[in-house]
Design an enzyme around this catalytic site. Structure first.
Site, PDB file in Angstrom:
ATOM      1  CE  LYS A  25      -1.866   8.892  29.260  1.00  0.00           C
ATOM      2  NZ  LYS A  25      -2.785   9.900  28.723  1.00  0.00           N
ATOM      3  NE  ARG A  94      -3.668  13.258  32.422  1.00  0.00           N
ATOM      4  CZ  ARG A  94      -3.066  14.366  31.996  1.00  0.00           C
ATOM      5  NH1 ARG A  94      -2.746  14.481  30.729  1.00  0.00           N
ATOM      6  NH2 ARG A  94      -2.762  15.318  32.838  1.00  0.00           N
ATOM      7  N   GLY A 103      -2.710  11.526  20.807  1.00  0.00           N
ATOM      8  CA  GLY A 103      -3.600  12.594  20.358  1.00  0.00           C
ATOM      9  C   GLY A 103      -4.888  12.113  19.705  1.00  0.00           C
ATOM     10  CG  MET A 105      -8.937   7.725  21.705  1.00  0.00           C
ATOM     11  SD  MET A 105      -8.936   6.129  22.480  1.00  0.00           S
ATOM     12  CE  MET A 105      -7.308   5.976  23.077  1.00  0.00           C
ATOM     13  NE  ARG A 338       4.859   7.703  25.094  1.00  0.00           N
ATOM     14  CZ  ARG A 338       3.989   8.565  24.664  1.00  0.00           C
ATOM     15  NH1 ARG A 338       2.719   8.298  24.724  1.00  0.00           N
ATOM     16  NH2 ARG A 338       4.373   9.714  24.170  1.00  0.00           N
ATOM     17  CG  HIS A 454       9.558  -4.721 -14.671  1.00  0.00           C
ATOM     18  ND1 HIS A 454      10.431  -3.713 -15.043  1.00  0.00           N
ATOM     19  CD2 HIS A 454      10.168  -5.886 -14.983  1.00  0.00           C
ATOM     20  CE1 HIS A 454      11.509  -4.257 -15.567  1.00  0.00           C
ATOM     21  NE2 HIS A 454      11.380  -5.565 -15.555  1.00  0.00           N
ATOM     22  CB  SER A 777      13.115 -22.685  -5.068  1.00  0.00           C
ATOM     23  OG  SER A 777      13.180 -21.309  -4.808  1.00  0.00           O
ATOM     24  CB  CYS A 845      13.645 -17.623  -4.844  1.00  0.00           C
ATOM     25  SG  CYS A 845      12.570 -18.393  -6.073  1.00  0.00           S
ATOM     26  CE1 TYR A 865      16.724 -20.746  -1.184  1.00  0.00           C
ATOM     27  CE2 TYR A 865      17.143 -23.033  -0.594  1.00  0.00           C
ATOM     28  CZ  TYR A 865      16.759 -22.080  -1.531  1.00  0.00           C
ATOM     29  OH  TYR A 865      16.429 -22.462  -2.786  1.00  0.00           O
TER      30      TYR A 865
HETATM   31  C1  PEP Z   1       8.205 -16.059  -8.077  1.00  0.00           C
HETATM   32  O1  PEP Z   1       7.255 -16.281  -8.812  1.00  0.00           O
HETATM   33  O2  PEP Z   1       8.109 -15.902  -6.858  1.00  0.00           O
HETATM   34  C2  PEP Z   1       9.552 -15.932  -8.648  1.00  0.00           C
HETATM   35  C3  PEP Z   1      10.599 -15.808  -7.870  1.00  0.00           C
HETATM   36  O3  PEP Z   1       9.618 -15.854  -9.984  1.00  0.00           O
HETATM   37  P1  PEP Z   1       9.389 -14.520 -10.805  1.00  0.00           P
HETATM   38  O4  PEP Z   1       9.117 -13.425  -9.858  1.00  0.00           O
HETATM   39  O5  PEP Z   1      10.621 -14.328 -11.593  1.00  0.00           O
HETATM   40  O6  PEP Z   1       8.210 -14.915 -11.643  1.00  0.00           O
END
Ligand code: PEP
Ligand code: MG
Length: 894
Positions: A25, A94, A103, A105, A338, A454, A777, A845, A865
């Site tokens: 502010k 203020r 809101g 303070m 702002r 899961h 990976s 992954c 990647y």
């Molecule tokens: C992992 O462990 O990050 C992975 C991709 O394998 P999963 O989740 O299938 O165990």
């Protein structure tokens, strides 16, 4: 004006780049002052002064003198003196921290009024009621904030007077009643604190400053900071500003204005105006404001000037600004500005339009939007009404909105889906067994598990709505019903609405609006201003990003969708999903095989089915890499539940011998900690023929695709390797089979063989592993579990909420990569691997591959990647692009 001191800056001395010291502010007020906008003069006490106060319980030495000197300057500028009996100067005090904490303070207005100066104010303004009203406002705010009186006591007194008048708000009260309230409030303060309201204006000012300092540590401010991840040690600045009054009659008022619509991003003047009122009346919602456009009729000159000022601000900040303003007897004053908060839709549209008008460049436009906003835009939304009250609340695990009838198992989900019904699969928790039901259903609702349970992971992967861990729900799958905390029983076939963005569940069908963004991301064609903005941001992200983006997908349909959403290959094809459904009998036969022949027969029956799976996926991803992971989960996951089997056997008049055999196998294979048991590469080495069958299926699929004229690029990935010796054994077998298929078909097979790095030991010995791996990976799901020594399914449901609340985790390490621990292992492994193989391909992954903050880390760590579920691809592309921008920050904060 005064010489600058470390603790106090006049508005003319500060600027927008000083938000750390002056708060958002204070920096905004200073910037507007420099721009020549009509800002009532004042000064800012710095956050540093606040920090000293909070640390020592005392103002820093010299602060009092600095405030006194700045105040003297202010008095000279205004030609009035604080609290003087004839024509008093009044000031507001203020809070204003570095980051907006709306809101949270304190604010105290009308400092300087006392029994004498109230008379002067009445005279100077010519309005007795206004003066008395201002005084009672000061008593009320000061009493509550500075002196700790319960605010309800003041409210009750006001309510008693308005009720006596038969009115609904305090506007109906006259000067006499306001004067009476003043006396009542003074008495309340005396009674509650044993102290009189301080008549000395300077005492008022200093105590107000201290109260604002202290409000940094109020309970609500602390809670807010924890939620917003604002550091606790920043402190707040305090702005002391000459008061202007919006409550001086019909030619005065107060309002909030935006330079564009913060909901849609459309340009124009938007906001609310409340005639004859002060700012806090708007916040308190005492009376209803009118749309800002009304001001055009009420005060056309002010409206035009406001429009000019807003254009100046937007041009200067190069972004959507919001301002708070006051009109005092036909004169416009701006009290705050702002860079305004906005919806996801507005963020994209504004960035695009500012880029199109040349106000900002493409990099900056990209920096101003983010992956979470894009994700929010991809789901259908509920058009909820205020009357819709959720019957349950859980973890918002996979965003979006879905309406369907409740089912409790896959069979019912499949049956109803076949009949064209939308369903919501409700379970305590899900297992791979529930996969068909999750595919058939529109949403998944569970009473256990967190964001990486899961249910959550699979639902997100499929782009299905999911609310999990709704712990107050009692789910009784046997009775096919669940009971809400309020005791409502919901039976199979009843309709519910699940809001995966907010984590809410409603009874009945809440109406839905489809997402136009989702469709355009797959077709690549814009349908309006929003989709044009989204596609343009993505196109720029694609042009600047270094990280490739691949998908986690294990069906041809998912692969094709991933490709439409911009996947540059498949980073993880989990083969376990291919062992379910009808094939389970074959898997059982493989597990129960008494001798090699029986096992070989079972594997031989699985082979053509696997080959077909891979052929379809390679076709969908033709020309792009497809990383296929050999079977990973423990085999007992493919067998029936131990308790179910035992019950079935115990209650059968003629127990099925096959069931007996199965139960024996299940018991033999039982593990206390399956996550740390016979799985991953260990399984491949322990079950003869399994690796060979999967590799043969992959190799034959490649040959098949080559013969069809395709360009298959399969890569074989060995999971859960802990030592190079495991990889050596698995790789040898893999290469043997590849060579056999190549020789048998007369083809050259070029299938890289790599490994997942998902155990700390693998990361620490990555140099040795890299000698036998064509690629790494990172399986950051398992790497997080094994680094922390936690099982995500158990921990998320049990103590994670506590850990988040206590601040042990700022975010779940399963959602956002723990850069210090798990991230360090990633860095070590990349470095060691590349020392052996400078061009070693590295990717991630685990679930973190789709998480914005983690993607920025993977960019910095030099990975090639990230791979994530198809649905998260657009956000991952966008974030990979943002990670590549250097020296561009997001929204400027005023
Ligand atoms: C992992 O462990 O990050 C992975 C991709 O394998 P999963 O989740 O299938 O165990
Ligand atoms: Mg894993």
């Amino acid at each position: 004006m005064s010489t600058p001191t470390p603790y106090v800056y006049t508005f003319a001395e500060g600027g927008r780049d000083m938000a750390g010291l002056l708060g958002g502010k204070g920096a905004g007020l200073a910037e507007m002052t420099r721009l020549g906008l009509p800002v009532p003069p004042g000064f800012t006490v710095t956050t540093e002064a606040c920090r000293t106060y909070l640390e020592t319980g005392q103002e820093p030495p010299g602060l009092g003198a600095a405030v006194a000197s700045a105040l003297a300057d202010l008095e000279r500028a205004m030609g009035r003196r604080l609290g003087r009996a004839d024509d008093p100067l009044l000031v507001s005090v203020r809070s204003g921290a570095r980051f907006s904490m709306p809101g949270m303070m304190e604010t105290i207005l009308d400092i300087g009024l006392n029994d004498d100066s109230v008379v002067g104010l009445a005279k100077a303004s010519g309005q007795e009621r206004f003066a008395r009203d201002s005084y009672r406002r000061l008593l009320q705010m000061f009493g509550r904030t500075v002196m700790g009186v319960d605010g309800a006591l003041f409210e009750q007194a006001i309510a008693a007077h308005t009720a006596a008048r038969g009115a609904t708000d305090d506007h109906a009260l006259g000067a006499g009643e306001m004067a009476a309230l003043v006396e009542e409030f003074k008495a309340v303060i005396r009674r509650e604190t044993g102290e009189d309201f301080p008549q000395d204006p300077f005492e008022q000012l200093y105590r107000a400053i201290r109260a604002v300092f202290a409000s940094w540590n109020s309970e609500r401010a602390r809670v807010y900071r924890r939620r917003e991840h604002i550091p606790d040690d920043l402190g707040t600045a305090v702005n002391i500003q000459a008061m202007v009054f919006g409550n001086l009659g019909p030619d005065s008022g107060t309002g909030v204005a935006f330079t564009r619509d913060p909901a849609t991003g459309e340009s124009g003047v938007y906001g609310d105006y409340l005639p004859d009122a002060q700012g806090e009346d708007v916040v308190a919602g005492v009376r209803n404001a009118v749309p800002l456009t009304e001001l055009r009729h009420l005060a056309p000159r002010v409206y035009d000037e406001l429009g000019d000022r807003l254009r100046t601000l937007e041009g200067h900040y190069r972004d959507l600004c919001d301002v708070e303003f006051t009109v005092e007897r036909g004169r416009l004053w701006i009290l705050q500005t702002r860079v305004g908060k906005r919806t996801a839709e507005a963020a994209f549209r504004i960035a695009h339009e500012l880029r199109a008008s040349g106000t900002i460049d493409a990099d900056e436009a990209l920096a101003r939007v983010d992956g979470d906003e894009l994700t929010r835009l991809m789901f259908p939304r509920f058009a909820t009404r205020t009357t819709d009250v959720p019957v349950a609340h859980g973890v918002p695990a996979s965003p979006g909105a879905a309406v369907g009838v409740v089912v409790f198992d896959s069979e019912a989900a499949g049956r109803r889906a076949a009949a064209g019904q939308h369903t919501v699969l409700v379970r305590r928790e899900t297992t791979p067994d529930d996969l068909p039901g999750m595919i058939a259903a529109q949403a998944v609702l569970t009473s256990r598990g967190g964001k990486t349970s899961h249910a959550a992971v699979v639902a997100r992967g499929m782009g299905k709505v999911c609310v999990c861990g709704a712990e107050d729900l009692v789910v009784d799958t046997a009775a096919r019903q669940f009971t809400t905390p309020a005791g409502v029983e919901v039976h199979e076939g009843d309709t519910v609405s699940v809001d995966g963005t907010a984590g809410n569940v409603y009874l009945g069908a809440v109406p839905l609006t489809a997402s136009e963004v989702s469709g355009c991301l797959e077709t690549g064609e814009a349908t309006g201003p929003l989709t044009r903005a989204v596609l343009s941001a993505l196109a720029h992200a694609d042009s600047v990003r270094r990280l490739e983006v691949r998908a986690n997908a294990d069906t041809p349909e998912d692969a094709a969708r991933a490709r439409r959403l911009g996947a540059q290959g498949i980073g993880l094809c989990r083969t376990e999903h291919m062992f379910l459904g009808d094939r389970r009998a074959l898997v059982e036969a493989m597990i129960l095989a008494r001798d090699d022949t029986a096992r070989e027969e079972a594997l031989a029956a699985l082979l053509p089915l696997q080959r077909e799976d891979f052929t379809g996926i390679l076709a969908a991803m033709d020309g792009l890499p497809v990383t296929i992971r050999l079977l990973d989960p423990p085999l007992h996951e493919f067998l029936p539940d131990r308790v179910d089997l035992a019950v079935r056997l115990a209650s059968a008049a003629h127990p099925d011998p096959h069931d007996r055999e199965l139960l024996a196998a299940v018991e033999r294979m039982h593990e206390e900690n399956p996550m740390l048991g016979l799985r991953g590469v260990r399984l491949g080495l322990a079950v003869p023929g399994l690796v060979a069958m999967q590799v043969r299926a992959i190799a034959e699929a490649v040959v098949h695709r080559l013969r069809e004229g395709g360009r298959p690029r399969a890569e074989i990935m060995i999971p859960l390797v802990g030592t190079v010796e495991e990889l050596r054994l698995a790789r040898t077998e893999t290469e043997q089979v590849l060579a056999e298929v190549a020789a048998g078909t007369g083809t050259t097979l070029d299938c890289p063989v790599g490994t997942m790095i998902e155990l700390p030991r693998a990361a620490l010995t990555a140099g040795r592993i890299a000698q036998l791996a064509d690629f790494f990976s990172f399986g950051t799901n398992d790497l997080t579990q094994t680094t922390w020594g936690l099982s995500r399914d158990d921990a998320e449901a049990s103590f994670f909420p506590l850990y988040l609340e206590k601040g042990v985790f700022a975010a779940s390490p399963f959602e956002t990569l723990d850069q210090e621990g798990v991230g360090r292992l990633v860095e070590i492994a990349v470095e060691a691997g590349r020392a052996v193989h400078p061009r070693l391909e590295t990717g991630v992954c685990g679930e973190h591959g789709g998480d914005p903050a983690s993607i920025h880390f993977f960019h910095r760590a030099g990975l090639d990647y990230v791979s994530c579920s198809p649905f998260r691809l657009p956000a991952a592309r966008l974030e990979a692009g943002r990670a590549a921008l250097t020296g561009v920050t997001g929204s400027d904060s005023a």
